[in-house]
Design a protein around this motif. Sequence first.
Motif, PDB file in Angstrom:
ATOM      1  N   LEU A 125     -10.484  14.003  -4.787  1.00  0.00           N
ATOM      2  CA  LEU A 125     -10.778  14.147  -3.356  1.00  0.00           C
ATOM      3  C   LEU A 125     -11.771  15.264  -3.092  1.00  0.00           C
ATOM      4  CD1 LEU A 125      -7.271  13.859  -1.640  1.00  0.00           C
ATOM      5  CD2 LEU A 125      -9.152  12.210  -1.536  1.00  0.00           C
TER       6      LEU A 125
ATOM      7  N   SER B 124      -6.215  12.275  -5.184  1.00  0.00           N
ATOM      8  CA  SER B 124      -5.347  11.346  -4.466  1.00  0.00           C
ATOM      9  C   SER B 124      -4.915  10.231  -5.399  1.00  0.00           C
ATOM     10  CB  SER B 124      -6.063  10.761  -3.257  1.00  0.00           C
ATOM     11  OG  SER B 124      -7.038   9.849  -3.678  1.00  0.00           O
TER      12      SER B 124
ATOM     13  N   ASN C 193      -0.139   5.819  -0.510  1.00  0.00           N
ATOM     14  CA  ASN C 193      -1.018   6.839  -1.088  1.00  0.00           C
ATOM     15  C   ASN C 193      -0.451   8.240  -0.905  1.00  0.00           C
ATOM     16  OD1 ASN C 193      -1.603   7.501   1.542  1.00  0.00           O
ATOM     17  ND2 ASN C 193      -3.817   7.161   1.378  1.00  0.00           N
ATOM     18  N   GLY C 194      -1.053   9.192  -1.593  1.00  0.00           N
ATOM     19  CA  GLY C 194      -0.607  10.577  -1.522  1.00  0.00           C
ATOM     20  C   GLY C 194      -1.577  11.454  -2.283  1.00  0.00           C
ATOM     21  N   SER C 195      -1.299  12.761  -2.279  1.00  0.00           N
ATOM     22  CA  SER C 195      -2.253  13.670  -2.903  1.00  0.00           C
ATOM     23  C   SER C 195      -1.531  14.734  -3.728  1.00  0.00           C
ATOM     24  CB  SER C 195      -3.118  14.331  -1.823  1.00  0.00           C
ATOM     25  OG  SER C 195      -2.296  14.886  -0.823  1.00  0.00           O
TER      26      SER C 195
ATOM     27  N   PHE D 138       0.826  -1.216   0.000  1.00  0.00           N
ATOM     28  CA  PHE D 138       0.000   0.000   0.000  1.00  0.00           C
ATOM     29  C   PHE D 138       0.859   1.264   0.000  1.00  0.00           C
ATOM     30  CE2 PHE D 138      -2.401   3.418   2.114  1.00  0.00           C
ATOM     31  CZ  PHE D 138      -3.591   3.380   1.397  1.00  0.00           C
TER      32      PHE D 138
HETATM   33  C1  LIG Z   1      -4.044   7.550   2.683  1.00  0.00           C
HETATM   34  O1  LIG Z   1      -4.401   6.427   3.431  1.00  0.00           O
HETATM   35  C2  LIG Z   1      -4.559   6.666   4.818  1.00  0.00           C
HETATM   36  C3  LIG Z   1      -4.748   5.325   5.509  1.00  0.00           C
HETATM   37  O2  LIG Z   1      -5.796   4.607   4.912  1.00  0.00           O
HETATM   38  C4  LIG Z   1      -5.723   7.638   5.014  1.00  0.00           C
HETATM   39  O3  LIG Z   1      -5.873   7.935   6.384  1.00  0.00           O
HETATM   40  C5  LIG Z   1      -5.435   8.914   4.240  1.00  0.00           C
HETATM   41  O4  LIG Z   1      -6.529   9.789   4.315  1.00  0.00           O
HETATM   42  C6  LIG Z   1      -5.135   8.603   2.783  1.00  0.00           C
HETATM   43  N1  LIG Z   1      -4.686   9.817   2.128  1.00  0.00           N
HETATM   44  C7  LIG Z   1      -5.127  10.179   0.938  1.00  0.00           C
HETATM   45  C8  LIG Z   1      -4.552  11.428   0.387  1.00  0.00           C
HETATM   46  O5  LIG Z   1      -5.941   9.553   0.315  1.00  0.00           O
END
Ligand SMILES: *[C@@H]1O[C@H](CO)[C@@H](O)[C@H](O)[C@H]1NC(C)=O
Length: 924
Positions: A855, A837, A815-817, A813
């Motif tokens: 998002l 995201s 993720n980022g934005s 896993f």
């Molecule tokens: C990335 O994943 C985390 C854990 O699931 C979550 O809390 C967070 O909001 C997510 N960030 C984005 C930018 O989607």
Amino acid sequence: MNADHQHIHKHSEVDLSNLMGRLLVFLLSVLALSSAVDRSNFKTCDQSGFCKRHRNPATKVEYAVIGDSVKINETSVNAVLKSAENELHLSVLFLEDSTIRVLIDENANALRARYQPLDALAREPSQQRIAESDVTRTEESVVINAPSGHTISVQFKPFRIDVQKKDELLLSLNSGSFLKFEHFRTKDESRDDGEGFWEESFKSHTDSKPHGSSSVGMDVSFVGFKFVYGLPEHADSFVLHSTAGQEPYRMYNLDVFEFELNTNMALYGSVPYIIAHNPKQSASVLWLNAAETWIDIDSSTADKGVLASLVDKFRSSQEVPQIDAHFMSESGLIDVFLFLGPTPNDVFRQYSTLTGVYPLPPQFAIAYHQCRWNYNDEEDVANVHAGFDEHDIPMDVLWLDIEHTDGKKYFTWDPVKFANPQKMINELAAKGRKMVTIIDPHIKKDDGYHVYKDAKDLGFFIKDKDGAKDYEGHCWPGASMYLDFVNPAVRDYWAGKFSYEQYSGSTKDLFTWNDMNEPSVFSGPEVTMHKDAKHYDDWEHRDIHNIYGFYQHSSTYRGQQMRSNNKLRPFVLTRSFFVGSQRTAAVWTGDNMADWGHLKSSVPMLLSLSVAGIPHVGADVGGFFKNVDEQLLARWYQAAAFQPFFRAHAHIDCKRREPWLFSEGTKNVIRDAIRTRYSFLPYWYTLFYEHSIVGKPVMRPLWSEFPEDESSFDEEREWMVGSAVLVRPVMDPDVESVSLYLPGRNEVWYEWDTHKARRSPGAVYVDTPMSKIPHFQRGGTIIPMRERIRRASSLMKDDPITLYIASNYKGDFANGSLYLDDGESYEYKNGNYLYWSFQYKKEGESLYTIKSKNLDESGVYDPDVYIEKIVIRGVRYYPRSVHMYYDDYNPETLEFSHDRDSHVMVIRKPSAFVSREFRIDIHT
Ligand SMILES: *[C@@H]1O[C@H](CO)[C@@H](O)[C@H](O)[C@H]1NC(C)=O
Ligand SMILES: *[C@@H]1O[C@H](CO)[C@@H](O)[C@H](O)[C@H]1NC(C)=O
């Protein structure tokens, strides 16, 4: 910028023509003979009558709540506090989001009103209702179950307020019985009020106090905490240390010539705010007072003393750490906000809800700035400008210091050296660049100067102690007057000065630097204004001192908004600051020095500002005073490339420092550092956007991301940029490697350039040849970058994005934005932005996906920005094929490569747009 003897000599005939001026030149020359700060120019607590009295346990007075006086309305508890000396009014208010306010003031019949710096707050805090059934009254106390789930007890005799969470004591007010409130009075010769109560002298200056000393003080205990932070600005450790047997921390905005390191002496700005953190809880306290304030910090354990019974009752362990902070202010009232967390992010949000966030800056503001005292004339500017292109070094903003003006008259230009300012600015703008000029609050005493003339005629200057004459001091132009920004009409006048018509030679590409706004008064006590000088509405300078600069830079900001009819985002840099300065300004740490100690000290200084709500902060790259050697300069660029505000600056007597004036090797290191900054700009910009939504700092201490990792609580050599990048730059000469700590549990960190994975927690060594800036990507994150570096950030606005994906420790896993908009206007407020995201995820035995998701559906910005490359770190499987899906049909096969040794996979040309949904399948 500060005074320097050589400079003053050079200009003494023109600038300081009268006797006072010459005397001053002499004094400053003597001063400058010593290489560091002359401490004797600044007061110690002992030299400040009120501080000495508050600190002395023998002068404690016991306050008690008068039981009959307690009144409880729907949102607050109100009562009378009484001591042998006086009677006070207490209010405890319950605010939204686990925030409590405690106000203590004199009764309504006091001789004079007390100043409350309410303009520092972003908004009137909204109060929460408390139900009758949540209140328990006895003979000894009133106990309220607050809406936040905390229990607040007001103990009557002696007066104390305890804040508990479930059964644990968190905060206690006045448990050390330091509450002291010197009431306004008329002089009674038969009574000895103590040293300095009615008049006080320091060096050759006398401070008159016609109504006596009106100081206030109280202690706040943080129970269960070993670490507290905050109280910017001091050139001292990030963790606040005990002041027992030493000077208290001092908050009094001062222009300190060649400030010293490792001391809690006052500096240019003040945020009387302390944040406490332990592995389970964060909590913080704002002491909202704009007068000179001293703070003692003491650490102890809570199993002794008045809180022992509370602690014993609820805790098994006897050793409960406790930190006591004793606030002492020269005037004003007691207005304390408690933010109860429980997490660091909760506290950041709670504090910024009250005091405001840094609004989204224009993109150039977070790119690289080139400054010097001074770029001499238009030709010099053109050459420096061209030099950056010639040497292929990006640069967004060129700065002009005081010499650009006509005789230090702000809003004017030197008629010879800067005869065509508009043309000069337009030439910069043609290459995507901007300019900043310095505008200080002191106004040259010169009837031919329109600002002076206007302000004199309109009565807009601060007055001397009798209120009769305009207050006169010395600063860069020689004899100067100081605009009274406490007066709203002066703030409007000032804002109007930034219109294109009034600031002749200005254009939409010209921005502002507010310096010397403590205010600096060369001829005044401690190089600032006399405390008995008079402001609008009869306030004394002592009442408002620490908020003076705030008023100047916030009016400047409004002026820039007005000049574009609220179309374009302003940019203002300030040296002096106060609570809430983040709403309108970036802050730099003032006149530092070209030595390794100052480079190192920039980290705790910037972290302290960051946790105190001011995110756009930086230190002068290279150091302001003294010549810098190549190695130090190169290492400084590397560190600052990862700090929020990135500007090189130098004193007028320093050798020129444009990067190409050094050896080829040094120039290349500097160029790489600046280019690294530009490659990270989409990430920085996204962090600033996210700050503006949730109040989190962009430069973060390790504990804000890893709240349970105690070994990082005193870390001040490394920091996080957002939640995805950890930086530990080289800040010592000739080192071949650095050791650094990788925080967290079950985290994996990828060394940025080698992709090498390291597990945390633990210490690692990194080799540090000159080209190396040790920085890591945290596993589980995705960082948007731009790898086509151009000469200014504005030219990169529509360039493609590269995603750096770092898999988490399980490899399943990340993720980022990404936030994007036009980078300069307020159009984002009309929906012209995108906030998306990206997620990388193991979906099954042989399938991994990368997906994008909007998002925020209200963002409709749709630029032609696409993703040109995806780098995935920590790929321990063997990818067989990669397919891009814009919809569920017609997948497109993508090219990729995978390195089995470094576990890096690169997907080339996915050609996905950042504003369209897509899915990439990786089959293994
Ligand atoms: C990335 O994943 C985390 C854990 O699931 C979550 O809390 C967070 O909001 C997510 N960030 C984005 C930018 O989607
Ligand atoms: C309760 O008292 C406080 C302090 O005097 C005041 O600010 C607040 O408006 C009052 N609340 C109500 C609901 O009357």
